[in-house]
Design an enzyme around this catalytic site. Structure first.
Site, PDB file in Angstrom:
ATOM      1  N   LYS A 176       0.885  -1.483  -0.219  1.00 40.52           N
ATOM      2  CA  LYS A 176       0.155   0.170   0.011  1.00 40.52           C
ATOM      3  C   LYS A 176       1.217   1.445   0.200  1.00 40.52           C
ATOM      4  O   LYS A 176       0.834   2.875  -0.673  1.00 40.52           O
ATOM      5  CB  LYS A 176      -1.124   0.184   1.303  1.00 40.52           C
TER       6      LYS A 176
ATOM      7  N   GLN B  56      -4.212  -1.918   9.669  1.00 43.85           N
ATOM      8  CA  GLN B  56      -4.830  -2.992   8.626  1.00 43.85           C
ATOM      9  C   GLN B  56      -5.453  -4.552   9.373  1.00 43.85           C
ATOM     10  O   GLN B  56      -5.078  -4.468  11.038  1.00 43.85           O
ATOM     11  CB  GLN B  56      -2.764  -3.395   9.117  1.00 43.85           C
TER      12      GLN B  56
ATOM     13  N   ASP C 282     -11.455   2.574   3.946  1.00 42.71           N
ATOM     14  CA  ASP C 282     -11.836   1.472   3.882  1.00 42.71           C
ATOM     15  C   ASP C 282     -13.609   0.456   4.047  1.00 42.71           C
ATOM     16  O   ASP C 282     -13.810  -0.169   3.555  1.00 42.71           O
ATOM     17  CB  ASP C 282     -11.097   0.034   5.420  1.00 42.71           C
TER      18      ASP C 282
HETATM   19  N1  GUN Z   1      -7.082  -7.082   5.553  1.00 43.62           N
HETATM   20  C1  GUN Z   1      -6.624  -7.354   4.248  1.00 43.62           C
HETATM   21  N2  GUN Z   1      -7.253  -6.742   3.913  1.00 43.62           N
HETATM   22  C2  GUN Z   1      -7.817  -5.451   3.846  1.00 43.62           C
HETATM   23  C3  GUN Z   1      -8.473  -4.260   3.597  1.00 43.62           C
HETATM   24  O1  GUN Z   1      -9.046  -4.247   2.576  1.00 43.62           O
HETATM   25  N3  GUN Z   1      -8.277  -3.519   4.952  1.00 43.62           N
HETATM   26  C4  GUN Z   1      -7.818  -3.125   5.947  1.00 43.62           C
HETATM   27  N4  GUN Z   1      -7.696  -2.528   6.776  1.00 43.62           N
HETATM   28  N5  GUN Z   1      -6.876  -4.555   6.303  1.00 43.62           N
HETATM   29  C5  GUN Z   1      -6.964  -5.444   5.757  1.00 43.62           C
END
Ligand code: GUN
Length: 295
Positions: A54, A98, A121
């Protein structure tokens, strides 16, 4: 013939579109660039990889980011404190924590504490509820990525039967809502299957589109699908290669038996993953543009 849906290529195209919009609407007007805040607690190796990718995406596109990496066994209070700081920081447009979090942390409390206006998100109930009611909101990045991958490849979903396997908050639930909404893309008839569904194969065999997100490598076999079905593989399981300590990424789909029978298939890696990352950036840009429009 099965066509592979190339998420790497499409995400590059979308990256260009986003860069162009940032140039026109932000750089040329000498406004502050979008800024994504990322909170990572602990050292889960998959989470570290995702967060790094990311961050790489922020760098590729030239937006700002801040990472707060809390040590293993940080308390819920420690994470909530960091969220409050980012909520109150007017220089941060969007923030994510996350997932998954360690067992001693209540994920619900964490998600509820994120300012919905910064919830890029789309996991906060305010955004999730609005999405369910077809209102304007942040939508979860993986679901948006899947929709975009289907739409840009001119795959018809209206009137089709979609079977989603897995009901997680990150993928299964949001994509089942978005596929079924009264809008384009949408208007699909959706069956949401999960760990308590008896005889999943009964449903997958009837599906025009299958979206699988269970994290079990090779789960979806060729004999479980009908000929010509569209298969979206959201599974990402890291398997350690003992010889050279590297990791292999495996999807939910048994590639060899599905390839040739499906009409379209998303590869793993290089299918949904890059689409998810670019959609997070798109949401962050939207958060920044909302800030500019309200200032
Ligand atoms: N863990 C796996 N996919 C995601 C996501 O799209 N956002 C977040 N915050 N954690 C994740």
């Amino acid at each position: 013939m099965t066509k592979l849906l190339n998420g790497n290529q499409l995400s590059r195209e979308i990256r260009k579109e986003i860069s162009k919009k940032i140039d026109q609407d932000i750089r040329k007007k000498k406004k502050r660039l979008p800024h994504l805040g990322i909170i990572l607690s602990g050292n889960n190796s998959s989470s570290l990889t995702y967060v790094n990718s990311k961050i790489q995406e922020c760098k590729n596109i030239g937006i700002q980011y801040s990472l707060v990496h809390l040590p293993e066994y940080s308390s819920e209070q420690d994470i909530l404190k960091e969220i409050q700081k980012m909520n109150n920081n007017s220089l941060i447009d969007g923030l994510i924590v996350q997932l998954p979090l360690q067992k001693h942390i209540n994920e619900e409390n964490i998600i509820l504490s994120i300012n919905p206006k910064k919830d890029v998100d789309g996991f906060h109930p305010e955004n999730f509820g609005k999405m369910s009611l077809n209102m304007n909101a942040f939508f979860p990045a993986t679901a948006l990525g899947i929709l975009t991958l289907l739409e840009r490849n001119q795959i018809k979903i209206s009137g089709k039967h979609t079977v989603v396997v897995g009901r997680s908050r990150i993928v299964g639930r949001p994509i089942s809502i978005l596929m079924s909404r009264r809008q384009n893309p949408g208007n699909s008839t959706v069956t949401l299957t999960h760990s308590h569904t008896t005889n999943i194969e009964h449903y997958t065999k009837q599906a025009d589109i299958i979206i699988t997100a269970v994290g079990v490598p090779g789960f979806l076999k060729g004999k479980m699908i009908k000929k010509g079905a569209v298969i979206v593989d959201v599974g990402i399981t890291r398997i350690q290669n003992n010889e050279n300590k590297s990791f292999l990424i495996k999807g939910d789909v048994d590639f060899h038996s599905v390839y040739g029978k499906a009409s379209y298939l998303t590869p793993v890696p290089g299918g949904v993953g890059p689409m998810t990352r670019i959609m997070l950036i798109k949401n962050t840009l939207i958060a920044a543009l909302n800030r500019l429009n309200n200032s």
